[in-house]
Write a protein that holds these residues in place. Structure first.
Motif, PDB file in Angstrom:
ATOM      1  N   CYS A 354       0.806  -1.218   0.000  1.00  0.00           N
ATOM      2  CA  CYS A 354       0.000   0.000   0.000  1.00  0.00           C
ATOM      3  C   CYS A 354       0.843   1.273   0.000  1.00  0.00           C
ATOM      4  O   CYS A 354       0.283   2.377  -0.044  1.00  0.00           O
ATOM      5  N   HIS A 355       2.158   1.143   0.057  1.00  0.00           N
ATOM      6  CA  HIS A 355       3.026   2.323  -0.044  1.00  0.00           C
ATOM      7  C   HIS A 355       2.921   2.879  -1.468  1.00  0.00           C
ATOM      8  O   HIS A 355       3.031   2.128  -2.454  1.00  0.00           O
ATOM      9  N   PRO A 356       2.700   4.177  -1.625  1.00  0.00           N
ATOM     10  CA  PRO A 356       2.508   4.744  -2.973  1.00  0.00           C
ATOM     11  C   PRO A 356       3.694   4.579  -3.906  1.00  0.00           C
ATOM     12  O   PRO A 356       3.548   4.690  -5.128  1.00  0.00           O
ATOM     13  N   ASN A 357       4.862   4.270  -3.356  1.00  0.00           N
ATOM     14  CA  ASN A 357       6.045   4.123  -4.198  1.00  0.00           C
ATOM     15  C   ASN A 357       6.256   2.693  -4.685  1.00  0.00           C
ATOM     16  O   ASN A 357       7.181   2.440  -5.467  1.00  0.00           O
ATOM     17  N   VAL A 358       5.435   1.754  -4.213  1.00  0.00           N
ATOM     18  CA  VAL A 358       5.522   0.367  -4.687  1.00  0.00           C
ATOM     19  C   VAL A 358       4.646   0.232  -5.936  1.00  0.00           C
ATOM     20  O   VAL A 358       3.439   0.449  -5.884  1.00  0.00           O
ATOM     21  N   LYS A 359       5.252  -0.122  -7.052  1.00  0.00           N
ATOM     22  CA  LYS A 359       4.591  -0.062  -8.361  1.00  0.00           C
ATOM     23  C   LYS A 359       4.075  -1.414  -8.850  1.00  0.00           C
ATOM     24  O   LYS A 359       3.085  -1.475  -9.576  1.00  0.00           O
ATOM     25  N   VAL A 360       4.760  -2.515  -8.483  1.00  0.00           N
ATOM     26  CA  VAL A 360       4.386  -3.855  -8.956  1.00  0.00           C
ATOM     27  C   VAL A 360       4.670  -4.864  -7.856  1.00  0.00           C
ATOM     28  O   VAL A 360       5.662  -4.735  -7.118  1.00  0.00           O
ATOM     29  N   THR A 373      -3.047  -7.171  -2.649  1.00  0.00           N
ATOM     30  CA  THR A 373      -2.586  -6.338  -3.766  1.00  0.00           C
ATOM     31  C   THR A 373      -3.754  -5.643  -4.456  1.00  0.00           C
ATOM     32  O   THR A 373      -3.644  -4.499  -4.891  1.00  0.00           O
ATOM     33  N   VAL A 374      -4.920  -6.311  -4.508  1.00  0.00           N
ATOM     34  CA  VAL A 374      -6.111  -5.662  -5.064  1.00  0.00           C
ATOM     35  C   VAL A 374      -6.573  -4.541  -4.136  1.00  0.00           C
ATOM     36  O   VAL A 374      -6.924  -3.437  -4.595  1.00  0.00           O
ATOM     37  N   ASP A 375      -6.587  -4.797  -2.854  1.00  0.00           N
ATOM     38  CA  ASP A 375      -6.995  -3.787  -1.879  1.00  0.00           C
ATOM     39  C   ASP A 375      -6.128  -2.533  -1.986  1.00  0.00           C
ATOM     40  O   ASP A 375      -6.634  -1.406  -1.872  1.00  0.00           O
ATOM     41  N   CYS A 376      -4.832  -2.715  -2.244  1.00  0.00           N
ATOM     42  CA  CYS A 376      -3.906  -1.574  -2.352  1.00  0.00           C
ATOM     43  C   CYS A 376      -3.874  -0.980  -3.757  1.00  0.00           C
ATOM     44  O   CYS A 376      -3.249   0.077  -3.954  1.00  0.00           O
ATOM     45  N   GLY A 377      -4.494  -1.646  -4.733  1.00  0.00           N
ATOM     46  CA  GLY A 377      -4.483  -1.138  -6.107  1.00  0.00           C
ATOM     47  C   GLY A 377      -3.130  -1.264  -6.778  1.00  0.00           C
ATOM     48  O   GLY A 377      -2.757  -0.430  -7.618  1.00  0.00           O
ATOM     49  N   THR A 378      -2.364  -2.301  -6.437  1.00  0.00           N
ATOM     50  CA  THR A 378      -1.033  -2.514  -6.992  1.00  0.00           C
ATOM     51  C   THR A 378      -1.083  -3.588  -8.082  1.00  0.00           C
ATOM     52  O   THR A 378      -1.560  -4.696  -7.823  1.00  0.00           O
ATOM     53  N   PRO A 379      -0.598  -3.318  -9.305  1.00  0.00           N
ATOM     54  CA  PRO A 379      -0.568  -4.346 -10.352  1.00  0.00           C
ATOM     55  C   PRO A 379       0.327  -5.518  -9.942  1.00  0.00           C
ATOM     56  O   PRO A 379       1.289  -5.342  -9.185  1.00  0.00           O
ATOM     57  N   ALA A 380       0.010  -6.708 -10.463  1.00  0.00           N
ATOM     58  CA  ALA A 380       0.735  -7.909 -10.048  1.00  0.00           C
ATOM     59  C   ALA A 380       1.271  -8.684 -11.246  1.00  0.00           C
ATOM     60  O   ALA A 380       0.586  -8.831 -12.257  1.00  0.00           O
ATOM     61  N   LEU A 381       2.512  -9.158 -11.111  1.00  0.00           N
ATOM     62  CA  LEU A 381       3.052 -10.162 -12.015  1.00  0.00           C
ATOM     63  C   LEU A 381       2.931 -11.479 -11.286  1.00  0.00           C
ATOM     64  O   LEU A 381       3.538 -11.676 -10.226  1.00  0.00           O
ATOM     65  N   MET A 382       2.155 -12.411 -11.838  1.00  0.00           N
ATOM     66  CA  MET A 382       1.732 -13.594 -11.077  1.00  0.00           C
ATOM     67  C   MET A 382       2.438 -14.853 -11.564  1.00  0.00           C
ATOM     68  O   MET A 382       2.368 -15.206 -12.737  1.00  0.00           O
ATOM     69  N   LEU A 383       3.122 -15.521 -10.617  1.00  0.00           N
ATOM     70  CA  LEU A 383       3.852 -16.759 -10.874  1.00  0.00           C
ATOM     71  C   LEU A 383       3.201 -17.889 -10.074  1.00  0.00           C
ATOM     72  O   LEU A 383       3.712 -18.299  -9.023  1.00  0.00           O
ATOM     73  N   PRO A 384       2.052 -18.413 -10.515  1.00  0.00           N
ATOM     74  CA  PRO A 384       1.354 -19.442  -9.725  1.00  0.00           C
ATOM     75  C   PRO A 384       2.141 -20.737  -9.665  1.00  0.00           C
ATOM     76  O   PRO A 384       2.813 -21.116 -10.630  1.00  0.00           O
ATOM     77  N   LEU A 385       2.010 -21.433  -8.504  1.00  0.00           N
ATOM     78  CA  LEU A 385       2.802 -22.644  -8.287  1.00  0.00           C
ATOM     79  C   LEU A 385       1.966 -23.865  -7.924  1.00  0.00           C
ATOM     80  O   LEU A 385       2.286 -24.978  -8.335  1.00  0.00           O
ATOM     81  N   PHE A 386       0.888 -23.705  -7.136  1.00  0.00           N
ATOM     82  CA  PHE A 386       0.082 -24.867  -6.758  1.00  0.00           C
ATOM     83  C   PHE A 386      -1.266 -24.405  -6.221  1.00  0.00           C
ATOM     84  O   PHE A 386      -1.498 -23.222  -5.965  1.00  0.00           O
ATOM     85  N   GLY A 387      -2.159 -25.390  -6.016  1.00  0.00           N
ATOM     86  CA  GLY A 387      -3.469 -25.119  -5.420  1.00  0.00           C
ATOM     87  C   GLY A 387      -4.307 -24.181  -6.258  1.00  0.00           C
ATOM     88  O   GLY A 387      -4.352 -24.288  -7.486  1.00  0.00           O
TER      89      GLY A 387
END
Length: 518
Positions: A354-360, A373-387
């Protein structure tokens, strides 16, 4: 959002005074993964602070005791709750998706054996307790459902910390049509190709058969052997569950037709949680980042330093090409890292996101981190692994919250290009829009949960909410008897038609023969 402050104040006032009767509540969270309990701890705390008595059966008792809250600790003596897996165990391949149900079977066996045989649990069953309500986790085993029978058949509310498991639909009547509802483990969106639907259907059938033959049967055997409670006595105990509170929301998860007793409360663990200042070294690193920061964490379950060496080097090479700084959750030392990369053992994740300087956020897409990450509005690069991570990632990408990158596809060029997209103002705007949709609700997640807990208590289980399909045998649910009847009627009519036509043709041929003879 959550609407205006006035509406929230009124709702809190209303809920506070409707929950005036003090309830004695039993909560059961026996799973080996600590993150499952973290979802619902704010709810237990709120109930206790509202004057209700809460008894929690858990492997992770409170560090800072709360009034009205008692823990029944069923953890084994040696308990490792974090960094259980390495990349040797979980490679992120398609095979992992098919075999994940086997991993859940091992986890179920561990939680059942450790918990049901624990002296604290055995002594607890002997106590002369009366509970007004039972909150119990619904996940991979029914072995702890014996508490429902042991304690006067109190109304039961199910708690689900993940999205729908394939076998949960049958207990609540929620739609599970595999033509558009992806299996928990597969990672399809709701727009599936023909082959996707074939795979989805087969895996849906396979995981349900696996549950019924192994997980369900094994859990009931453990219950009877270790506690003497037969869960099949007087019907399936799972049908006693009145309402399910599930940690999902249609804005970020698979959209489906929900039964009246299936209530989404995704976001309950982040609601009203204040953003705290970062540790001093981290705060300085983030604040002084002129171009912003990328944060990478693959959760608390996997050892980051087991990351495949070639993939690690590809990531580091991509990071070195970017002006942004990078914080990477990592155990121990990292050789040859670029100057813009900082290794950090345990970072306060939500405060950082949620820090404004965190971009991804580079994430494994566990559901708690996804919601944060959705709550903070931060875009995500997603590396799913299981489940459920594959499905969480597919839904997030479809809803504009980020981009999916499978471990096997990592190269420095692919990582660089995806991060450049995520760092664009357009993607930031998309993530913020998703965050606004996620928060825009008539009731906050916590107040939604409190309302339904009160509702089930007031209406003595609220069993009238149950859909009729829950108690139907399969032949009725799928209309097999109706289809067979209609098919039989068609066959009879076709046969009668055949006899009539045959009769007419015989008459015609006989008449023609008579004419020829004459």
């Amino acid at each position: 959002m959550y609407k205006s402050k006035f509406v929230n104040i009124y709702l809190i006032f209303f809920l506070t005074f409707t929950l005036t009767e003090s309830l004695n509540i039993l909560a059961v969270m026996p799973h080996v993964g600590k993150s499952h309990q973290l979802v619902f701890e704010p709810l237990f705390r709120k109930l206790a602070l509202n004057g209700h008595k809460v008894t929690l059966i858990t492997r992770y008792p409170q560090k800072d005791p709360v009034p009205n809250w008692r823990d029944v600790n069923v953890a084994p003596v040696s308990l490792n709750s974090t960094e259980i897996f390495t990349f040797n165990d979980l490679t992120g391949t398609r095979l992992d998706r098919y075999t994940c149900v086997a991993l859940l079977t091992v986890a179920a066996r561990e939680s059942c054996k450790d918990g049901l045989s624990h002296p604290n649990y055995q002594n607890f069953l002997k106590e002369d307790n009366h509970f007004d309500l039972i909150l119990i986790e619904i996940f991979n085993t029914p072995c702890f459902m014996g508490v429902v029978k042991r304690f006067n058949n109190a109304p039961v509310i199910g708690l689900a910390s993940s999205i729908w498991m394939p076998w949960m639909y049958q207990w609540f009547g929620t739609d599970s049509n595999p033509s558009y509802i992806t299996n928990h483990f597969l990672g399809h969106s709701d727009q599936m190709t023909f082959l996707d639907r074939v795979e989805n259907t087969l895996v849906h059938i396979f995981t349900n058969v696996w549950y019924n033959i192994l997980l369900d049967r094994q859990g009931k055997q453990f219950s009877e052997e270790m506690t003497g409670i037969n869960l099949d006595d007087n019907g399936d105990i799972m049908s006693n569950i009145s309402v399910l509170l599930i940690n999902s929301h249609f804005t970020i998860n698979v959209k489906q037709a929900m039964s009246p007793n299936s209530i989404e409360i995704g976001g309950i663990h982040v609601e009203n949680q204040p953003i705290k200042p970062l540790p001093q070294d981290l705060q300085k690193f983030v604040d002084e980042s002129k171009h912003g920061v990328i944060y990478m964490s693959l959760g608390s379950t996997i050892r980051g330093d087991s990351f495949p060496e070639d993939k690690k080097q590809a990531l580091l090479k991509a990071f070195s090409r970017l002006p942004q700084r990078v914080i990477w959750k990592w155990e121990g030392e990292m050789q040859d890292k670029p100057d813009n990369v900082m290794i950090y053992r345990w970072a306060p994740q939500r405060d950082l996101l949620c820090h404004p300087n965190v971009k991804v956020f580079i994430t494994h897409t566990g559901l708690l981190g996804t919601i944060e990450t959705v709550d903070c509005g931060t875009p995500a690069l997603m590396l799913p692994l299981f489940g459920d991570q594959f499905t969480n990632a597919a839904s997030m990408e479809q809803n504009g919250g980020g981009l999916v990158l499978y471990i096997s596809d990592i190269t420095d060029e692919v990582v660089y290009e995806k991060l450049k997209k995520l760092l664009s103002p357009q993607f930031r705007d998309s993530a913020i829009e998703l965050s606004n949709r996620f928060k825009d609700r008539p009731l906050s997640p916590m107040n939604t949960a409190l309302y339904w807990i009160d509702y089930v208590s007031r209406h003595k289980g609220a069993h009238f909410m149950k859909i009729a399909s829950v108690d139907m045998p399969l032949y009725k649910f799928y209309l097999l008897d109706v289809i067979a009847f209609i098919f039989l009627i068609i066959l009879i009519n076709l046969y009668v038609f055949y006899l009539v036509v045959k009769f007419i043709f015989r008459k015609l041929f006989k008449r023609q023969e008579k004419i020829k003879k004459s």
